[in-house]
Enzyme design. Structure first.
Site, PDB file in Angstrom:
ATOM      1  N   SER A   1       0.830  -1.211   0.000  1.00 22.29           N
ATOM      2  CA  SER A   1       0.000   0.000   0.000  1.00 22.29           C
ATOM      3  C   SER A   1       0.864   1.260   0.000  1.00 22.29           C
ATOM      4  CB  SER A   1      -0.904   0.024   1.230  1.00 22.29           C
ATOM      5  OG  SER A   1      -1.864  -0.998   1.171  1.00 22.29           O
TER       6      SER A   1
ATOM      7  N   MET B   1      -1.834  -7.112   6.718  1.00 26.03           N
ATOM      8  CA  MET B   1      -2.876  -7.953   6.126  1.00 26.03           C
ATOM      9  C   MET B   1      -2.418  -8.629   4.835  1.00 26.03           C
ATOM     10  SD  MET B   1      -5.883  -5.099   6.547  1.00 26.03           S
ATOM     11  CE  MET B   1      -5.952  -4.066   8.035  1.00 26.03           C
ATOM     12  N   SER B   2      -1.121  -8.857   4.690  1.00 30.74           N
ATOM     13  CA  SER B   2      -0.615  -9.432   3.439  1.00 30.74           C
ATOM     14  C   SER B   2       0.697 -10.160   3.696  1.00 30.74           C
ATOM     15  CB  SER B   2      -0.388  -8.308   2.413  1.00 30.74           C
ATOM     16  OG  SER B   2       0.653  -7.441   2.855  1.00 30.74           O
TER      17      SER B   2
ATOM     18  N   ASN C   1       1.830   3.390  10.935  1.00 28.43           N
ATOM     19  CA  ASN C   1       1.042   3.855  12.082  1.00 28.43           C
ATOM     20  C   ASN C   1       1.421   3.041  13.309  1.00 28.43           C
ATOM     21  OD1 ASN C   1      -0.682   1.740  10.474  1.00 28.43           O
ATOM     22  ND2 ASN C   1      -1.480   1.669  12.576  1.00 28.43           N
TER      23      ASN C   1
ATOM     24  N   HIS D   1      -5.360  -9.325  -1.972  1.00 27.19           N
ATOM     25  CA  HIS D   1      -5.514  -9.637  -0.553  1.00 27.19           C
ATOM     26  C   HIS D   1      -6.624 -10.647  -0.308  1.00 27.19           C
ATOM     27  CE1 HIS D   1      -3.850  -5.521  -0.768  1.00 27.19           C
ATOM     28  NE2 HIS D   1      -3.206  -5.815   0.344  1.00 27.19           N
TER      29      HIS D   1
ATOM     30  N   HIS E   1      -3.316   0.709  -5.016  1.00 25.93           N
ATOM     31  CA  HIS E   1      -2.854  -0.472  -5.744  1.00 25.93           C
ATOM     32  C   HIS E   1      -3.326  -0.356  -7.195  1.00 25.93           C
ATOM     33  CE1 HIS E   1      -1.594  -2.952  -2.191  1.00 25.93           C
ATOM     34  NE2 HIS E   1      -2.358  -2.060  -1.594  1.00 25.93           N
TER      35      HIS E   1
ATOM     36  N   ALA F   1       2.834  -2.101   3.908  1.00 24.79           N
ATOM     37  CA  ALA F   1       2.628  -1.090   4.937  1.00 24.79           C
ATOM     38  C   ALA F   1       2.091  -1.818   6.160  1.00 24.79           C
ATOM     39  CB  ALA F   1       1.625  -0.045   4.455  1.00 24.79           C
TER      40      ALA F   1
ATOM     41  N   HIS G   1      -6.617   4.280   6.581  1.00 23.84           N
ATOM     42  CA  HIS G   1      -5.894   3.953   5.354  1.00 23.84           C
ATOM     43  C   HIS G   1      -5.231   5.194   4.768  1.00 23.84           C
ATOM     44  CE1 HIS G   1      -4.768   1.279   2.142  1.00 23.84           C
ATOM     45  NE2 HIS G   1      -5.251   2.106   1.230  1.00 23.84           N
TER      46      HIS G   1
ATOM     47  N   TYR H   1      -8.633 -10.485   2.175  1.00 24.64           N
ATOM     48  CA  TYR H   1      -9.832  -9.783   2.639  1.00 24.64           C
ATOM     49  C   TYR H   1     -10.678  -9.224   1.499  1.00 24.64           C
ATOM     50  CZ  TYR H   1      -7.167  -5.369   2.111  1.00 24.64           C
ATOM     51  OH  TYR H   1      -6.423  -4.326   1.628  1.00 24.64           O
ATOM     52  N   GLU H   2     -10.110  -9.171   0.291  1.00 21.43           N
ATOM     53  CA  GLU H   2     -10.889  -8.717  -0.858  1.00 21.43           C
ATOM     54  C   GLU H   2     -11.894  -9.775  -1.325  1.00 21.43           C
ATOM     55  OE1 GLU H   2      -8.531  -6.248  -3.866  1.00 21.43           O
ATOM     56  OE2 GLU H   2      -6.927  -7.263  -2.767  1.00 21.43           O
TER      57      GLU H   2
END
Length: 305
Positions: free
Chosen positions: A42, A231-232, A255, A97, A73, A127, A280, A99-100
């Site tokens: 990201s 998440m990846s 973050n 991902h 992306h 990220a 995000h 989650y997609e």
């Protein structure tokens, strides 16, 4: 949740995708034998800017390739040359991902496709949220180990029939993150380029997403030994290692995870609940600010491969 398709069908689609890319690259002889796959996380799509003599193809034009739906992306496969040594690479400008709604078979498809093109090294960027209290937004973390939390619960990229032509049924992961590649990256950053940005080494905790972690989850991840959370990356790394590819993985800390317990309604002086809340937009902003350093280090690293 999307399920795996039968192995025979998967290999057929992989063969068609390989043919498509080889046909595409036949018009670009200098790019026809990529040695490195770079996966941009990201806000890190700017890595593509260090490629020269480029040629791109949209994910939608490659059989079996799914479309990236996340802001930041782009959704294209870019081929080009990096560094003074003109190292041929393929670059995913935008990853896929879990989650997609995609299966792990679908999100890791590009890695096996890279293997079919005789790529030998994968560089994965992401990220991530800082869980280690020492980490601050803008810091970099070389991943030296990971915790595959969904995998421990059964959602594993190697679940199902093993594809023997790629790797063994039981893949060891104690050496998942190549030591020499990590050393090369760190030397390039600190000795050659004299980058002042903090570079740590640590453990990446893979959570499925798409929500950012709750306060209790941040405390749990910290207790379990995670230094950063995202998440990846881990599914791609597992498939890369299963395919015999060397892996270098990098997290940009965008973050700080909020792990303090939330305020109680009975307290007199109550802090706002949104203090330190991740977003995000924050991720993309931090990535943008650090992207130039990341690009320079990756260029110097790939130049030596």
């Amino acid at each position: 949740m999307a399920e795996n398709i039968p192995v025979a069908d998967y290999l057929d689609i992989l063969s068609k995708a390989t043919f498509t890319l080889k046909s595409f690259l036949s018009h670009h002889p200098a790019l026809a034998q990529p040695r490195v796959l770079i996966i941009c996380g990201s806000g890190l799509g700017g890595i593509a800017d260090i490629l020269e003599s480029t040629a791109s193809i949209s994910y939608t034009d490659i059989p079996g390739f799914k479309t990236s739906t996340v802001p930041g992306h782009a959704g294209k496969l870019l081929f080009g040359l990096i560094g003074k040594n003109k190292v041929p690479v393929m670059c995913m400008v935008g990853r896929l991902h879990f989650y997609e709604g995609y299966s792990f078979q679908e999100t890791t498809f590009p890695v096996r496709l890279a293997k079919k093109l005789d790529v030998s090294t994968v560089i994965v960027t992401n990220a991530a949220g800082g869980v280690n209290p020492e980490y601050k937004p803008g810091d970099l973390m070389l991943i030296s180990d990971h915790i595959n939390f969904p995998g421990l619960a059964g959602y594993h990229p190697l679940r199902g029939p093993n594809i023997e032509e790629f790797g063994p049924r039981f893949q060891p992961l104690s050496d998942a993150y190549d030591f020499e590649l990590r050393k090369l990256f760190y030397t390039a950053a600190k000795k050659d380029l004299k980058i002042s940005r903090n570079i740590f080494e640590g453990t990446y905790f893979f959570a499925a997403g798409p929500t950012f972690e709750s306060r209790a989850e941040v405390r749990m991840i910290r207790t379990l030994g995670g230094d950063a959370v995202g998440m990846s990356t881990v599914p791609e790394v597992i498939i890369a290692r299963h395919s015999g590819l060397k892996v270098l993985a990098l997290s940009l800390i965008t973050n700080a995870g909020v792990g303090d317990k939330p305020p109680y309604a009975t307290e007199v002086d109550v802090k706002p609940l949104d203090e330190g809340m991740a977003s995000h937009d924050e991720v993309l902003q931090a990535a943008d600010e650090a992207s130039k350093d990341v690009q320079r280090i990756i260029e110097a690293t790939v130049n030596e491969l």
